[in-house]
Design a protein around this motif. Structure first.
Motif, PDB file in Angstrom:
ATOM      1  N   ALA A  83       4.555  -9.386  -0.922  1.00 58.15           N
ATOM      2  CA  ALA A  83       3.227  -9.171  -1.499  1.00 58.15           C
ATOM      3  C   ALA A  83       2.131  -9.137  -0.433  1.00 58.15           C
ATOM      4  O   ALA A  83       1.200  -8.334  -0.520  1.00 58.15           O
ATOM      5  CB  ALA A  83       2.923 -10.255  -2.528  1.00 58.15           C
ATOM      6  N   ARG A  84       2.217  -9.985   0.575  1.00 57.94           N
ATOM      7  CA  ARG A  84       1.174 -10.022   1.606  1.00 57.94           C
ATOM      8  C   ARG A  84       1.120  -8.716   2.405  1.00 57.94           C
ATOM      9  O   ARG A  84       0.040  -8.239   2.750  1.00 57.94           O
ATOM     10  CB  ARG A  84       1.380 -11.200   2.541  1.00 57.94           C
ATOM     11  N   SER A  85       2.263  -8.149   2.703  1.00 53.82           N
ATOM     12  CA  SER A  85       2.281  -6.875   3.432  1.00 53.82           C
ATOM     13  C   SER A  85       1.667  -5.766   2.581  1.00 53.82           C
ATOM     14  O   SER A  85       0.886  -4.949   3.079  1.00 53.82           O
ATOM     15  CB  SER A  85       3.711  -6.502   3.816  1.00 53.82           C
ATOM     16  N   VAL A  86       2.019  -5.742   1.308  1.00 55.37           N
ATOM     17  CA  VAL A  86       1.456  -4.739   0.408  1.00 55.37           C
ATOM     18  C   VAL A  86      -0.052  -4.931   0.294  1.00 55.37           C
ATOM     19  O   VAL A  86      -0.815  -3.958   0.324  1.00 55.37           O
ATOM     20  CB  VAL A  86       2.135  -4.795  -0.978  1.00 55.37           C
ATOM     21  N   GLU A  87      -0.503  -6.177   0.205  1.00 56.16           N
ATOM     22  CA  GLU A  87      -1.942  -6.454   0.140  1.00 56.16           C
ATOM     23  C   GLU A  87      -2.663  -5.929   1.379  1.00 56.16           C
ATOM     24  O   GLU A  87      -3.774  -5.405   1.282  1.00 56.16           O
ATOM     25  CB  GLU A  87      -2.196  -7.952   0.000  1.00 56.16           C
ATOM     26  N   GLN A  88      -2.045  -6.072   2.542  1.00 50.47           N
ATOM     27  CA  GLN A  88      -2.655  -5.571   3.772  1.00 50.47           C
ATOM     28  C   GLN A  88      -2.818  -4.052   3.726  1.00 50.47           C
ATOM     29  O   GLN A  88      -3.834  -3.512   4.153  1.00 50.47           O
ATOM     30  CB  GLN A  88      -1.821  -5.965   4.994  1.00 50.47           C
ATOM     31  N   LEU A  89      -1.832  -3.367   3.187  1.00 51.11           N
ATOM     32  CA  LEU A  89      -1.919  -1.916   3.072  1.00 51.11           C
ATOM     33  C   LEU A  89      -2.936  -1.507   2.006  1.00 51.11           C
ATOM     34  O   LEU A  89      -3.678  -0.538   2.182  1.00 51.11           O
ATOM     35  CB  LEU A  89      -0.546  -1.331   2.758  1.00 51.11           C
ATOM     36  N   ALA A 100       6.017   0.950   1.096  1.00 51.29           N
ATOM     37  CA  ALA A 100       6.189  -0.504   1.154  1.00 51.29           C
ATOM     38  C   ALA A 100       6.908  -1.008  -0.096  1.00 51.29           C
ATOM     39  O   ALA A 100       7.811  -1.852  -0.004  1.00 51.29           O
ATOM     40  CB  ALA A 100       4.836  -1.191   1.302  1.00 51.29           C
ATOM     41  N   HIS A 101       6.523  -0.499  -1.264  1.00 52.17           N
ATOM     42  CA  HIS A 101       7.202  -0.900  -2.508  1.00 52.17           C
ATOM     43  C   HIS A 101       8.657  -0.453  -2.486  1.00 52.17           C
ATOM     44  O   HIS A 101       9.546  -1.206  -2.900  1.00 52.17           O
ATOM     45  CB  HIS A 101       6.485  -0.324  -3.722  1.00 52.17           C
ATOM     46  N   SER A 102       8.896   0.754  -2.005  1.00 51.11           N
ATOM     47  CA  SER A 102      10.260   1.274  -1.916  1.00 51.11           C
ATOM     48  C   SER A 102      11.118   0.417  -0.978  1.00 51.11           C
ATOM     49  O   SER A 102      12.300   0.185  -1.237  1.00 51.11           O
ATOM     50  CB  SER A 102      10.218   2.713  -1.405  1.00 51.11           C
ATOM     51  N   TYR A 103      10.517  -0.060   0.081  1.00 48.12           N
ATOM     52  CA  TYR A 103      11.200  -0.913   1.059  1.00 48.12           C
ATOM     53  C   TYR A 103      11.503  -2.296   0.479  1.00 48.12           C
ATOM     54  O   TYR A 103      12.434  -2.955   0.891  1.00 48.12           O
ATOM     55  CB  TYR A 103      10.328  -1.046   2.305  1.00 48.12           C
ATOM     56  N   GLY A 104      10.690  -2.702  -0.503  1.00 49.47           N
ATOM     57  CA  GLY A 104      10.826  -4.051  -1.052  1.00 49.47           C
ATOM     58  C   GLY A 104       9.979  -5.051  -0.290  1.00 49.47           C
ATOM     59  O   GLY A 104      10.341  -6.220  -0.155  1.00 49.47           O
TER      60      GLY A 104
END
Length: 92
Positions: A62-68, A55-59
């Protein structure tokens, strides 16, 4: 590329037609579709930390990263397992 099997397709229809709202009022369907795009290049099986790194590599936002990050620390065998886990957590 991720492909669906017969059982996965039935689950996919159930997941993508969900109508309740996810975090910050984002419709659940939109959240799951966004995660599908973010994790499209991810190889499975994958641990939670690998999903977050992708997810970080994709850019990812923040909300998507928080879900993961909110997912249980374990190995996920495919994208549908990830989406199912996100959906379950967002319904709590």
């Amino acid at each position: 590329m991720f492909t669906f099997g017969k059982g996965d397709l039935l689950y996919h229809k159930k997941v993508t037609h969900a109508t309740h709202d996810g975090p910050a009022g984002l419709p659940e369907r939109a959240l799951l579709r966004r995660l599908q795009l973010i994790l499209a290049g991810q190889r499975f099986p994958a641990h939670r930390w690998e999903l977050i790194a992708e997810a970080h590599s994709y850019g990812a936002d923040a909300r998507s990263v928080e879900q993961l990050q909110a997912l249980p620390e374990r190995r996920y065998n495919n994208l549908l397992e990830v989406l199912w886990a996100v959906e379950r957590r967002s319904r709590r």
